[in-house]
Scaffold this active site. Sequence first.
Site, PDB file in Angstrom:
ATOM      1  N   SER A   1      97.982  45.039  -8.187  1.00  0.00           N
ATOM      2  CA  SER A   1      97.475  44.766  -9.431  1.00  0.00           C
ATOM      3  C   SER A   1      97.549  44.677 -10.295  1.00  0.00           C
ATOM      4  O   SER A   1      97.684  44.311 -11.891  1.00  0.00           O
ATOM      5  CB  SER A   1      96.188  46.763  -9.403  1.00  0.00           C
ATOM      6  OG  SER A   1      97.799  47.114  -9.452  1.00  0.00           O
TER       7      SER A   1
ATOM      8  N   HIS B   1      57.012  37.884 -32.172  1.00  0.00           N
ATOM      9  CA  HIS B   1      56.833  36.781 -31.459  1.00  0.00           C
ATOM     10  C   HIS B   1      56.971  35.471 -31.515  1.00  0.00           C
ATOM     11  O   HIS B   1      56.674  34.672 -31.470  1.00  0.00           O
ATOM     12  CB  HIS B   1      55.339  36.848 -31.205  1.00  0.00           C
ATOM     13  CG  HIS B   1      53.800  38.119 -30.034  1.00  0.00           C
ATOM     14  ND1 HIS B   1      54.157  38.740 -28.632  1.00  0.00           N
ATOM     15  CD2 HIS B   1      53.747  38.703 -31.259  1.00  0.00           C
ATOM     16  CE1 HIS B   1      53.472  39.747 -29.232  1.00  0.00           C
ATOM     17  NE2 HIS B   1      53.051  40.225 -30.770  1.00  0.00           N
TER      18      HIS B   1
ATOM     19  N   SER C   1      79.005  16.327 -31.588  1.00  0.00           N
ATOM     20  CA  SER C   1      78.602  15.331 -30.374  1.00  0.00           C
ATOM     21  C   SER C   1      79.142  14.943 -29.602  1.00  0.00           C
ATOM     22  O   SER C   1      80.010  14.276 -30.348  1.00  0.00           O
ATOM     23  CB  SER C   1      77.333  15.175 -29.902  1.00  0.00           C
ATOM     24  OG  SER C   1      76.613  13.650 -29.255  1.00  0.00           O
TER      25      SER C   1
ATOM     26  N   LYS D   1      75.200  14.838 -34.504  1.00  0.00           N
ATOM     27  CA  LYS D   1      74.896  16.544 -34.805  1.00  0.00           C
ATOM     28  C   LYS D   1      75.815  17.524 -35.354  1.00  0.00           C
ATOM     29  O   LYS D   1      76.833  16.900 -34.908  1.00  0.00           O
ATOM     30  CB  LYS D   1      74.718  16.309 -32.640  1.00  0.00           C
ATOM     31  CG  LYS D   1      74.127  16.535 -32.039  1.00  0.00           C
ATOM     32  CD  LYS D   1      72.514  16.694 -32.223  1.00  0.00           C
ATOM     33  CE  LYS D   1      72.900  17.834 -31.723  1.00  0.00           C
ATOM     34  NZ  LYS D   1      72.654  17.659 -29.831  1.00  0.00           N
TER      35      LYS D   1
ATOM     36  N   TYR E   1      91.032  59.711  -5.285  1.00  0.00           N
ATOM     37  CA  TYR E   1      92.038  58.282  -5.674  1.00  0.00           C
ATOM     38  C   TYR E   1      91.398  57.767  -3.969  1.00  0.00           C
ATOM     39  O   TYR E   1      91.708  57.995  -2.931  1.00  0.00           O
ATOM     40  CB  TYR E   1      92.928  58.451  -5.864  1.00  0.00           C
ATOM     41  CG  TYR E   1      93.112  56.880  -6.213  1.00  0.00           C
ATOM     42  CD1 TYR E   1      93.064  56.378  -7.705  1.00  0.00           C
ATOM     43  CD2 TYR E   1      93.749  56.143  -5.502  1.00  0.00           C
ATOM     44  CE1 TYR E   1      92.706  54.804  -7.626  1.00  0.00           C
ATOM     45  CE2 TYR E   1      93.925  55.004  -5.837  1.00  0.00           C
ATOM     46  CZ  TYR E   1      94.341  54.277  -6.901  1.00  0.00           C
ATOM     47  OH  TYR E   1      94.011  53.355  -6.997  1.00  0.00           O
TER      48      TYR E   1
ATOM     49  N   LYS F   1      89.771  47.935 -13.546  1.00  0.00           N
ATOM     50  CA  LYS F   1      90.280  47.688 -15.012  1.00  0.00           C
ATOM     51  C   LYS F   1      89.898  46.280 -15.134  1.00  0.00           C
ATOM     52  O   LYS F   1      89.711  45.235 -16.303  1.00  0.00           O
ATOM     53  CB  LYS F   1      91.522  47.689 -14.923  1.00  0.00           C
ATOM     54  CG  LYS F   1      92.395  48.840 -15.421  1.00  0.00           C
ATOM     55  CD  LYS F   1      94.177  49.308 -15.037  1.00  0.00           C
ATOM     56  CE  LYS F   1      94.411  49.648 -13.486  1.00  0.00           C
ATOM     57  NZ  LYS F   1      93.685  50.500 -12.432  1.00  0.00           N
TER      58      LYS F   1
HETATM   59  N1  ARG Z   1      97.276  49.836  -9.250  1.00  0.00           N
HETATM   60  C1  ARG Z   1      96.336  51.783  -9.157  1.00  0.00           C
HETATM   61  C2  ARG Z   1      95.124  51.286  -9.461  1.00  0.00           C
HETATM   62  O1  ARG Z   1      95.822  50.543 -10.691  1.00  0.00           O
HETATM   63  C3  ARG Z   1      97.358  52.471  -9.704  1.00  0.00           C
HETATM   64  C4  ARG Z   1      97.145  53.537  -8.332  1.00  0.00           C
HETATM   65  C5  ARG Z   1      97.585  53.037  -7.013  1.00  0.00           C
HETATM   66  N2  ARG Z   1      97.918  54.825  -5.996  1.00  0.00           N
HETATM   67  C6  ARG Z   1      97.520  54.619  -4.843  1.00  0.00           C
HETATM   68  N3  ARG Z   1      97.797  55.937  -4.150  1.00  0.00           N
HETATM   69  N4  ARG Z   1      96.943  53.820  -3.828  1.00  0.00           N
HETATM   70  O2  ARG Z   1      94.542  52.201  -9.211  1.00  0.00           O
END
Ligand code: ARG
Length: 476
Positions: free
Chosen positions: A31, A164, A285, A291, A325, A333
Amino acid sequence: MTDATTPETKTPWGGRFEHAPGEFQRRFGASLPVDSRLYAEDIAGSIAHARMLAQQGIISADDGEAIESGLIGILGDIEAGRFTFETADEDVHMAVEAELTRRIGEAGKRLHTARSRNDQVATDTRLHAKRRALEAIEDVDHLRRTLIRLAEAHADTVMPGYTHLQKAQPVLFAHHMLAYFWMLTRDAARLRAAYAAADALPLGSAALAGTTFPIDRTAVARELDFAAVIPNSLDAVSDRDFLVDITYACALGMVHLSRLAEEPIIWSSDEFGFVTLADDWSTGSSIMPQKKNPDFAELVRGKTGRAVGDLVSLLVTLKGLPLAYNKDMQEDKEPAFDAIDTFEDCLTAMAGMLSTMWVEAQRMRQGSLGGFMAATDLADHLAGRGVPFREAHEIVGKLVLACEREGRTLQQLTAAELAEASPAFGPDAPQWVDIDSVVARRDTPGGTAPGRVAEQLMLAREAFAADEAWLESRCD
Ligand code: ARG
């Protein structure tokens, strides 16, 4: 067999593994390209954690200091462009820790005591969400200020109001602009709510169940300026509601901006001619020399789809995840960052566009004379003189039909014609169709009469000042 301990392939969990991940697996699982922008939050979280570990005697004071100065060095180097992340690292957390250990050796390996990437990433993301919420509020406020200024500059510009997209009743341009001000005021409130949702500390939850070390979570919360400590470690590492909140605030904000963008798009058309966009907020344009296109406004409208998609993507990612988790959450993200980035850019674009556009007040006024927009007032006039409103509506409707056939306006009707349509019309009936009086007559709270809009402008300034004061208190 690949040696899992060679420097290029080493993973923090190498002990349990006989094989290092292959190149594809490494790239698929990473990531870093997305979360490297969390470096400042990651380092701040690590410094707070290390200080607490040292204070609690979990690591030595010397190690604590080495870790802290090492992290400060990394932060400085990243910010000066002297350090760039290696792609071999999976995420920002491992990248920073690996670099720290390269720099300070043994002590760096103690930083991860009593913590997991699970509480670490939750902490970083919350810190980031808080910072970005404040940033986005600042951008929202910039556009709100632009709208207030437009309202101030056009206190008596009359324009057609639509329902409208058909001419309905005339309104003040200031009134129209302030409608968007209130929309954005709610966006700012939603961002504040998202800020509050992010304002609690997950760190100290470790992987999911807490830690065996005598940590001090309150000290870490204080250090990182979190208002509270999350009371359940499972919830702490798996809650992403705050990220949904900020993404929702941005997605709805984008929906608002797309509505606002539609105004300069339609108003700058030859048919409307209500505004002229500045050259640097329009494009030409490649084939049609004449334009001048409202591309930036169209892009704002178009990017709204992205932001709404981001919200859906995030919600669906979280749906059905068991505690605690799960790696799915790494996908949180990209959409959240994209929604915030998009919203901030679009706020900047709209503020730039609106503050530089030329308002064609005369065209707006001209447009207000057509469309029989005084019809309601004429009906109100009759109703005020005892005619049941439904009947008054019918009488005026017939007058409109007649005018339409003859190509005339309500203002052109003679006293004799009015008297013929209904004996209830009073001698002052012609005053009821005067366009300024139509506006002035809407003298109810929240109405478009100049005095009411002036009142509203005061309320807007007050709301704005209160929000600015809050922002200042958070940004000091
Ligand atoms: N890169 C992971 C995320 O964005 C961080 C946490 C990873 N934790 C794990 N146990 N693999 O979620």
